[in-house]
Scaffold this motif. Sequence first.
Motif, PDB file in Angstrom:
ATOM      1  N   ALA A  14       0.845  -1.199   0.000  1.00  0.00           N
ATOM      2  CA  ALA A  14       0.000   0.000   0.000  1.00  0.00           C
ATOM      3  C   ALA A  14       0.881   1.250   0.000  1.00  0.00           C
ATOM      4  CB  ALA A  14      -0.917  -0.012   1.217  1.00  0.00           C
ATOM      5  N   GLY A  15       0.476   2.208  -0.820  1.00  0.00           N
ATOM      6  CA  GLY A  15       1.257   3.426  -0.965  1.00  0.00           C
ATOM      7  C   GLY A  15       2.254   3.379  -2.107  1.00  0.00           C
ATOM      8  N   GLY A  16       2.450   2.204  -2.653  1.00  0.00           N
ATOM      9  CA  GLY A  16       3.397   2.032  -3.739  1.00  0.00           C
ATOM     10  C   GLY A  16       2.806   2.350  -5.104  1.00  0.00           C
ATOM     11  N   SER A  17       3.595   2.088  -6.136  1.00  0.00           N
ATOM     12  CA  SER A  17       3.205   2.412  -7.501  1.00  0.00           C
ATOM     13  C   SER A  17       3.426   1.226  -8.429  1.00  0.00           C
ATOM     14  CB  SER A  17       4.009   3.609  -8.029  1.00  0.00           C
ATOM     15  OG  SER A  17       3.783   4.770  -7.259  1.00  0.00           O
ATOM     16  N   LEU A  18       2.613   1.160  -9.462  1.00  0.00           N
ATOM     17  CA  LEU A  18       2.772   0.192 -10.539  1.00  0.00           C
ATOM     18  C   LEU A  18       2.378   0.863 -11.840  1.00  0.00           C
ATOM     19  CD1 LEU A  18       1.264  -3.221  -9.305  1.00  0.00           C
ATOM     20  CD2 LEU A  18       3.649  -2.775  -9.923  1.00  0.00           C
ATOM     21  N   SER A  19       2.952   0.362 -12.916  1.00  0.00           N
ATOM     22  CA  SER A  19       2.589   0.858 -14.240  1.00  0.00           C
ATOM     23  C   SER A  19       2.161  -0.316 -15.088  1.00  0.00           C
ATOM     24  CB  SER A  19       3.777   1.567 -14.879  1.00  0.00           C
ATOM     25  OG  SER A  19       3.434   2.066 -16.159  1.00  0.00           O
ATOM     26  N   LEU A  20       0.979  -0.230 -15.661  1.00  0.00           N
ATOM     27  CA  LEU A  20       0.459  -1.254 -16.557  1.00  0.00           C
ATOM     28  C   LEU A  20       0.556  -0.760 -17.996  1.00  0.00           C
ATOM     29  CD1 LEU A  20      -2.830  -2.306 -14.698  1.00  0.00           C
ATOM     30  CD2 LEU A  20      -0.502  -3.180 -14.381  1.00  0.00           C
ATOM     31  N   SER A  21       0.879  -1.663 -18.893  1.00  0.00           N
ATOM     32  CA  SER A  21       0.921  -1.330 -20.309  1.00  0.00           C
ATOM     33  C   SER A  21       0.012  -2.265 -21.089  1.00  0.00           C
ATOM     34  CB  SER A  21       2.346  -1.444 -20.846  1.00  0.00           C
ATOM     35  OG  SER A  21       3.167  -0.440 -20.326  1.00  0.00           O
ATOM     36  N   CYS A  22      -0.515  -1.747 -22.175  1.00  0.00           N
ATOM     37  CA  CYS A  22      -1.354  -2.533 -23.073  1.00  0.00           C
ATOM     38  C   CYS A  22      -0.879  -2.275 -24.490  1.00  0.00           C
ATOM     39  CB  CYS A  22      -2.815  -2.142 -22.917  1.00  0.00           C
ATOM     40  SG  CYS A  22      -3.924  -2.896 -24.119  1.00  0.00           S
ATOM     41  N   ALA A  23      -0.444  -3.330 -25.142  1.00  0.00           N
ATOM     42  CA  ALA A  23       0.044  -3.213 -26.505  1.00  0.00           C
ATOM     43  C   ALA A  23      -1.015  -3.735 -27.469  1.00  0.00           C
ATOM     44  CB  ALA A  23       1.337  -4.007 -26.663  1.00  0.00           C
ATOM     45  N   ALA A  24      -1.325  -2.934 -28.475  1.00  0.00           N
ATOM     46  CA  ALA A  24      -2.304  -3.318 -29.486  1.00  0.00           C
ATOM     47  C   ALA A  24      -1.609  -3.912 -30.695  1.00  0.00           C
ATOM     48  CB  ALA A  24      -3.133  -2.105 -29.895  1.00  0.00           C
ATOM     49  N   SER A  25      -2.319  -4.811 -31.383  1.00  0.00           N
ATOM     50  CA  SER A  25      -1.735  -5.473 -32.553  1.00  0.00           C
ATOM     51  C   SER A  25      -1.668  -4.551 -33.761  1.00  0.00           C
ATOM     52  CB  SER A  25      -2.529  -6.728 -32.890  1.00  0.00           C
ATOM     53  OG  SER A  25      -3.891  -6.400 -33.093  1.00  0.00           O
ATOM     54  N   GLY A  26      -2.428  -3.483 -33.748  1.00  0.00           N
ATOM     55  CA  GLY A  26      -2.391  -2.522 -34.841  1.00  0.00           C
ATOM     56  C   GLY A  26      -2.321  -1.113 -34.303  1.00  0.00           C
ATOM     57  N   SER A  27      -2.571  -0.170 -35.179  1.00  0.00           N
ATOM     58  CA  SER A  27      -2.499   1.227 -34.762  1.00  0.00           C
ATOM     59  C   SER A  27      -3.603   1.557 -33.752  1.00  0.00           C
ATOM     60  CB  SER A  27      -2.643   2.145 -35.973  1.00  0.00           C
ATOM     61  OG  SER A  27      -2.752   3.495 -35.552  1.00  0.00           O
ATOM     62  N   ILE A  28      -3.190   2.173 -32.643  1.00  0.00           N
ATOM     63  CA  ILE A  28      -4.201   2.555 -31.645  1.00  0.00           C
ATOM     64  C   ILE A  28      -5.019   3.755 -32.129  1.00  0.00           C
ATOM     65  CG2 ILE A  28      -2.925   1.605 -29.707  1.00  0.00           C
ATOM     66  CD1 ILE A  28      -2.132   4.480 -28.973  1.00  0.00           C
ATOM     67  N   LEU A  29      -4.575   4.407 -33.189  1.00  0.00           N
ATOM     68  CA  LEU A  29      -5.335   5.528 -33.730  1.00  0.00           C
ATOM     69  C   LEU A  29      -6.644   5.063 -34.355  1.00  0.00           C
ATOM     70  CD1 LEU A  29      -2.433   7.578 -35.349  1.00  0.00           C
ATOM     71  CD2 LEU A  29      -3.635   8.044 -33.205  1.00  0.00           C
ATOM     72  N   SER A  30      -6.750   3.770 -34.627  1.00  0.00           N
ATOM     73  CA  SER A  30      -7.974   3.230 -35.212  1.00  0.00           C
ATOM     74  C   SER A  30      -9.061   2.966 -34.171  1.00  0.00           C
ATOM     75  CB  SER A  30      -7.665   1.935 -35.963  1.00  0.00           C
ATOM     76  OG  SER A  30      -7.252   0.929 -35.060  1.00  0.00           O
ATOM     77  N   PHE A  31      -8.704   3.105 -32.910  1.00  0.00           N
ATOM     78  CA  PHE A  31      -9.676   2.846 -31.847  1.00  0.00           C
ATOM     79  C   PHE A  31     -10.418   4.128 -31.485  1.00  0.00           C
ATOM     80  CE2 PHE A  31      -8.875  -1.452 -30.432  1.00  0.00           C
ATOM     81  CZ  PHE A  31      -7.606  -1.721 -30.929  1.00  0.00           C
ATOM     82  N   ARG A  32     -11.710   4.003 -31.283  1.00  0.00           N
ATOM     83  CA  ARG A  32     -12.499   5.135 -30.826  1.00  0.00           C
ATOM     84  C   ARG A  32     -12.143   5.476 -29.386  1.00  0.00           C
ATOM     85  NH1 ARG A  32     -17.496   5.091 -28.377  1.00  0.00           N
ATOM     86  NH2 ARG A  32     -17.731   2.867 -28.833  1.00  0.00           N
ATOM     87  N   ALA A  33     -11.910   4.443 -28.610  1.00  0.00           N
ATOM     88  CA  ALA A  33     -11.507   4.644 -27.222  1.00  0.00           C
ATOM     89  C   ALA A  33     -10.722   3.429 -26.743  1.00  0.00           C
ATOM     90  CB  ALA A  33     -12.725   4.854 -26.321  1.00  0.00           C
ATOM     91  N   LEU A  34      -9.838   3.669 -25.808  1.00  0.00           N
ATOM     92  CA  LEU A  34      -9.075   2.605 -25.145  1.00  0.00           C
ATOM     93  C   LEU A  34      -9.150   2.858 -23.653  1.00  0.00           C
ATOM     94  CD1 LEU A  34      -6.093   2.788 -27.589  1.00  0.00           C
ATOM     95  CD2 LEU A  34      -7.299   0.657 -27.089  1.00  0.00           C
ATOM     96  N   GLY A  35      -9.044   1.790 -22.888  1.00  0.00           N
ATOM     97  CA  GLY A  35      -9.138   2.020 -21.455  1.00  0.00           C
ATOM     98  C   GLY A  35      -8.774   0.816 -20.630  1.00  0.00           C
ATOM     99  N   TRP A  36      -8.891   1.031 -19.318  1.00  0.00           N
ATOM    100  CA  TRP A  36      -8.610  -0.013 -18.345  1.00  0.00           C
ATOM    101  C   TRP A  36      -9.843  -0.243 -17.487  1.00  0.00           C
ATOM    102  CZ3 TRP A  36      -4.168  -2.753 -18.400  1.00  0.00           C
ATOM    103  CH2 TRP A  36      -3.098  -2.237 -19.138  1.00  0.00           C
ATOM    104  N   TYR A  37     -10.097  -1.515 -17.253  1.00  0.00           N
ATOM    105  CA  TYR A  37     -11.167  -1.946 -16.367  1.00  0.00           C
ATOM    106  C   TYR A  37     -10.548  -2.885 -15.349  1.00  0.00           C
ATOM    107  CZ  TYR A  37     -14.513  -0.130 -19.764  1.00  0.00           C
ATOM    108  OH  TYR A  37     -15.239   0.694 -20.606  1.00  0.00           O
ATOM    109  N   ARG A  38     -11.253  -3.089 -14.253  1.00  0.00           N
ATOM    110  CA  ARG A  38     -10.748  -4.030 -13.263  1.00  0.00           C
ATOM    111  C   ARG A  38     -11.890  -4.818 -12.651  1.00  0.00           C
ATOM    112  NH1 ARG A  38      -8.677   0.265  -8.593  1.00  0.00           N
ATOM    113  NH2 ARG A  38     -10.743   0.916  -7.842  1.00  0.00           N
ATOM    114  N   GLN A  39     -11.536  -6.025 -12.211  1.00  0.00           N
ATOM    115  CA  GLN A  39     -12.535  -6.900 -11.600  1.00  0.00           C
ATOM    116  C   GLN A  39     -11.919  -7.579 -10.391  1.00  0.00           C
ATOM    117  OE1 GLN A  39     -14.231  -9.805 -14.284  1.00  0.00           O
ATOM    118  NE2 GLN A  39     -16.053  -9.988 -13.011  1.00  0.00           N
TER     119      GLN A  39
END
Length: 115
Positions: A14-39
Amino acid sequence: QVQLVESGGGLVQAGGSLSLSCAASGSILSFRALGWYRQAPGKQRDQVATIRYDGTTNYAASVKGRFTISRDNAKNTITLQMNNLKPDDTAVYYCNGQKNWQSYWGQGTQVTVSS
């Protein structure tokens, strides 16, 4: 075929940091939106942060001020920088991309925050 691949999850105190990355197979400019969800176990999948094609960002109230979503068009990746993590942030984090009226999901990455 659209593929989204997450990386960067792990265990942090707790109090620490993490960085998540998501790599797309194509150009991310083709996406209307990108995001992160959690469960979290036994809970529904909730939106954490999104970034639209025009750069507009949106955050869940619970993470606003602690998490930052960004994108790198040249690398076709989005990143979620998570600071001041709390045990309640423990969940599987999923990358999501929306384009052509379809929704695409990554396989998920586990984030565990210990108290």
